[in-house]
Design a protein around this motif. Structure first.
Motif, PDB file in Angstrom:
ATOM      1  N   UNK A 282       0.714  -1.186   0.013  1.00  0.00           N
ATOM      2  CA  UNK A 282       0.111   0.044  -0.108  1.00  0.00           C
ATOM      3  C   UNK A 282       0.871   1.344  -0.055  1.00  0.00           C
ATOM      4  N   UNK A 283       2.039   1.249   0.922  1.00  0.00           N
ATOM      5  CA  UNK A 283       2.952   2.371   1.022  1.00  0.00           C
ATOM      6  C   UNK A 283       3.599   2.626  -0.597  1.00  0.00           C
ATOM      7  N   UNK A 284       3.887   1.429  -1.157  1.00  0.00           N
ATOM      8  CA  UNK A 284       4.715   1.822  -2.479  1.00  0.00           C
ATOM      9  C   UNK A 284       3.874   2.316  -3.465  1.00  0.00           C
ATOM     10  N   UNK A 285       2.561   1.847  -3.508  1.00  0.00           N
ATOM     11  CA  UNK A 285       1.364   2.260  -4.504  1.00  0.00           C
ATOM     12  C   UNK A 285       1.221   3.952  -3.962  1.00  0.00           C
ATOM     13  N   UNK A 286       1.093   4.067  -2.728  1.00  0.00           N
ATOM     14  CA  UNK A 286       0.907   5.673  -2.702  1.00  0.00           C
ATOM     15  C   UNK A 286       2.063   6.256  -3.067  1.00  0.00           C
ATOM     16  N   UNK A 287       3.262   5.917  -2.791  1.00  0.00           N
ATOM     17  CA  UNK A 287       4.538   6.489  -3.395  1.00  0.00           C
ATOM     18  C   UNK A 287       4.612   6.924  -5.080  1.00  0.00           C
ATOM     19  N   UNK A 288       4.157   5.725  -5.588  1.00  0.00           N
ATOM     20  CA  UNK A 288       3.990   5.844  -7.008  1.00  0.00           C
ATOM     21  C   UNK A 288       2.850   6.676  -7.344  1.00  0.00           C
ATOM     22  N   UNK A 289       1.987   6.776  -6.785  1.00  0.00           N
ATOM     23  CA  UNK A 289       0.753   7.701  -6.961  1.00  0.00           C
ATOM     24  C   UNK A 289       1.082   9.084  -6.689  1.00  0.00           C
ATOM     25  N   UNK A 290       1.882   9.470  -5.923  1.00  0.00           N
ATOM     26  CA  UNK A 290       2.332  10.781  -5.421  1.00  0.00           C
ATOM     27  C   UNK A 290       3.313  11.050  -6.719  1.00  0.00           C
ATOM     28  N   UNK A 291       4.338  10.267  -6.832  1.00  0.00           N
ATOM     29  CA  UNK A 291       5.234  10.843  -8.099  1.00  0.00           C
ATOM     30  C   UNK A 291       4.593  10.864  -9.493  1.00  0.00           C
ATOM     31  N   UNK A 292       3.401  10.323  -9.824  1.00  0.00           N
ATOM     32  CA  UNK A 292       2.858  10.573 -10.891  1.00  0.00           C
ATOM     33  C   UNK A 292       1.632  11.438 -10.977  1.00  0.00           C
ATOM     34  N   UNK A 293       1.108  11.929  -9.764  1.00  0.00           N
ATOM     35  CA  UNK A 293       0.150  12.641  -9.658  1.00  0.00           C
ATOM     36  C   UNK A 293       0.147  14.025 -10.555  1.00  0.00           C
ATOM     37  N   UNK A 294      -0.898  14.451 -10.973  1.00  0.00           N
ATOM     38  CA  UNK A 294      -0.769  15.973 -11.590  1.00  0.00           C
ATOM     39  C   UNK A 294      -0.828  16.936 -10.739  1.00  0.00           C
ATOM     40  N   UNK A 295      -0.319  17.913 -11.245  1.00  0.00           N
ATOM     41  CA  UNK A 295      -0.262  19.112 -10.273  1.00  0.00           C
ATOM     42  C   UNK A 295      -1.170  19.486  -9.437  1.00  0.00           C
ATOM     43  N   UNK A 296      -2.515  19.210  -9.888  1.00  0.00           N
ATOM     44  CA  UNK A 296      -3.545  19.849  -9.192  1.00  0.00           C
ATOM     45  C   UNK A 296      -4.018  18.702  -8.100  1.00  0.00           C
ATOM     46  N   UNK A 297      -3.322  17.611  -8.020  1.00  0.00           N
ATOM     47  CA  UNK A 297      -3.544  16.491  -7.103  1.00  0.00           C
ATOM     48  C   UNK A 297      -2.434  15.981  -6.259  1.00  0.00           C
ATOM     49  N   UNK A 298      -1.163  16.869  -6.905  1.00  0.00           N
ATOM     50  CA  UNK A 298       0.062  16.478  -6.132  1.00  0.00           C
ATOM     51  C   UNK A 298      -0.007  16.717  -4.559  1.00  0.00           C
ATOM     52  N   UNK A 299      -0.577  17.457  -3.985  1.00  0.00           N
ATOM     53  CA  UNK A 299      -0.593  17.870  -2.531  1.00  0.00           C
ATOM     54  C   UNK A 299      -1.608  16.738  -1.631  1.00  0.00           C
ATOM     55  N   UNK A 300      -2.697  16.382  -2.367  1.00  0.00           N
ATOM     56  CA  UNK A 300      -3.513  15.408  -1.915  1.00  0.00           C
ATOM     57  C   UNK A 300      -2.626  14.024  -1.544  1.00  0.00           C
ATOM     58  N   UNK A 301      -2.170  13.740  -2.894  1.00  0.00           N
ATOM     59  CA  UNK A 301      -1.319  12.484  -2.895  1.00  0.00           C
ATOM     60  C   UNK A 301      -0.193  12.492  -2.028  1.00  0.00           C
ATOM     61  N   UNK A 302       0.282  13.626  -2.022  1.00  0.00           N
ATOM     62  CA  UNK A 302       1.523  13.433  -0.867  1.00  0.00           C
ATOM     63  C   UNK A 302       1.126  13.281   0.344  1.00  0.00           C
ATOM     64  N   UNK A 303      -0.011  13.952   0.676  1.00  0.00           N
ATOM     65  CA  UNK A 303      -0.491  14.056   2.003  1.00  0.00           C
ATOM     66  C   UNK A 303      -1.065  12.389   2.326  1.00  0.00           C
ATOM     67  N   UNK A 304      -1.526  11.645   1.083  1.00  0.00           N
ATOM     68  CA  UNK A 304      -1.982  10.361   1.484  1.00  0.00           C
ATOM     69  C   UNK A 304      -0.622   9.437   1.634  1.00  0.00           C
ATOM     70  N   UNK A 305       0.431   9.712   1.103  1.00  0.00           N
ATOM     71  CA  UNK A 305       1.518   9.015   1.185  1.00  0.00           C
ATOM     72  C   UNK A 305       2.166   9.273   2.562  1.00  0.00           C
TER      73      UNK A 305
END
Length: 377
Positions: A282-305
């Protein structure tokens, strides 16, 4: 160790008796209040133990709970393990299904309760206090499955079992646990076969002893001498029967129980390691999602990570402590069962040596008597 908040002395907990109530088994649990001579006695069904276990699983407010190695609760007992049900009971419970008095099963439940009561986190759960002290049973209370219900789908994803760990400590523990689980399972099954063979030999000796006894007082010129020989052989075979019974009972109540606890403990440790591996994925998936996230969702994905990372670190920290305690406790438990096994078998061997020596002397005396009578005639 932290204060548990439990009013009962963990080491005083005993499962002393089991009675049948229809198809249900009722277990009597005794314990003693802390710093007091006041005793407590309650009666509980297996469903009450299941309620406690599920209550321990459902503590959503306990950080890092997924890193805890939960003491293994024995499988549900069958109240009358006879005929066809006996094979099913042996498959489900192994050593715990043997014996008419459920002594080993009660001991397994006792160890389970003591392990929960001695655990710095699990002992704080109010369900444990309720199970041990309330005069009324918990009843059919519904318990939320909590975090473990969300892991049910992950449990089915076998690919995660082979997922490489980032931490060498946990990867080594997973590898060792895989081997130890298989070894302990094999040892338990083979030792169970030994005990079952001893029990079968005891039954066969009982039949032979009875058959010899039935030969007494047969008609014929040598009926008297023949009857004496049959009686003496019947006594000897009955002594052999009782020896097999005692040895089998010793094996069952000591090393057999120890091997069973070892196997179920390794399975509990395996479950914890798998839960941590699922959180790692789950953590590795969250890290990948944060890296690939678009600018408007970057902050949300970083927080999830960050949230997942914090949970994972906490689970890993608790898991390391749990593994240390588990390894220490399993050595103590298995060593204790081995010592008890040796002491009981040695005591039984000494008793049987004396018994068989007396039987041998009696046989020799019988032969001398018969020889003397024959010479007189």
């Amino acid at each position: 160790m932290e204060e548990s908040g439990l009013s009962i002395s963990a080491d005083s907990i005993r499962v002393t008796e089991v009675t049948e109530d229809g198809d249900a088994l009722i277990f009597t649990i005794t314990s003693q209040k802390l710093n007091s001579d006041v005793g407590v006695c309650v009666c509980r069904t297996f469903e009450d133990f299941e309620w406690l276990q599920q209550s321990l699983f459902s503590q959503e407010d306990v950080p890092g709970l997924q890193g805890v190695i939960f003491p293994p609760l024995p499988g549900k007992p069958l109240s009358s393990p006879q005929s066809q049900a006996q094979a099913k009971a042996l498959k489900q419970l192994g050593f715990l299904a043997l014996g008419d008095d459920w002594k080993s099963y009660c001991k397994a439940l006792e160890i389970y309760l003591q392990q929960v009561a001695n655990h710095s986190t699990l002992s704080k759960n109010k369900a444990l206090e309720s199970l041990l002290t309330n005069s009324e049973p918990p009843g059919k209370q519904r318990v939320h499955k909590g975090i473990f219900s969300r892991l049910s789908q992950a449990v089915g994803e076998l690919r995660k079992e082979n997922h490489k760990d980032l931490d060498d400590f946990f990867q080594n523990e997973r590898n060792n646990n895989l081997s130890m689980t298989q070894f302990s399972k094999t040892a338990t099954e083979k030792f169970l076969e030994v005990v079952l063979s001893e029990q079968k030999l005891a039954v066969a000796c009982g039949h032979l002893s009875t058959s010899l006894h039935l030969c007494v007082n047969q008609e014929g010129s040598d009926a008297g001498n023949f009857s004496k020989i049959c009686m003496k052989l019947s006594e000897v075979i009955d002594a052999v029967k009782r020896n097999f019974e005692k040895v089998a009972d010793n094996n069952l109540s000591t090393l057999g129980l120890g091997l069973d606890m070892e196997y179920r403990g390794q399975e509990a440790k395996k479950d914890m390691l798998f839960r941590r591996t699922c959180k790692l994925v789950e953590l590795e998936t969250a890290v990948k999602n944060a890296e690939k996230a678009k600018p408007n969702k970057k902050a949300i994905m970083e927080e999830v990570k960050k949230v997942v990372e914090k949970d994972f670190d906490q689970i890993s920290s608790i898991a390391k402590e749990e593994i240390g305690c588990f390894n220490k406790c399993k050595v103590t438990l298995l060593r204790s069962s081995l010592v008890d096994w040796c002491e009981k078998q040695l005591h039984t061997a000494r008793e049987d040596h004396e018994l068989f020596s007396r039987q041998l002397e009696a046989c020799e005396q019988l032969c001398v008597t018969e020889s003397t009578e024959n010479r007189i005639e």
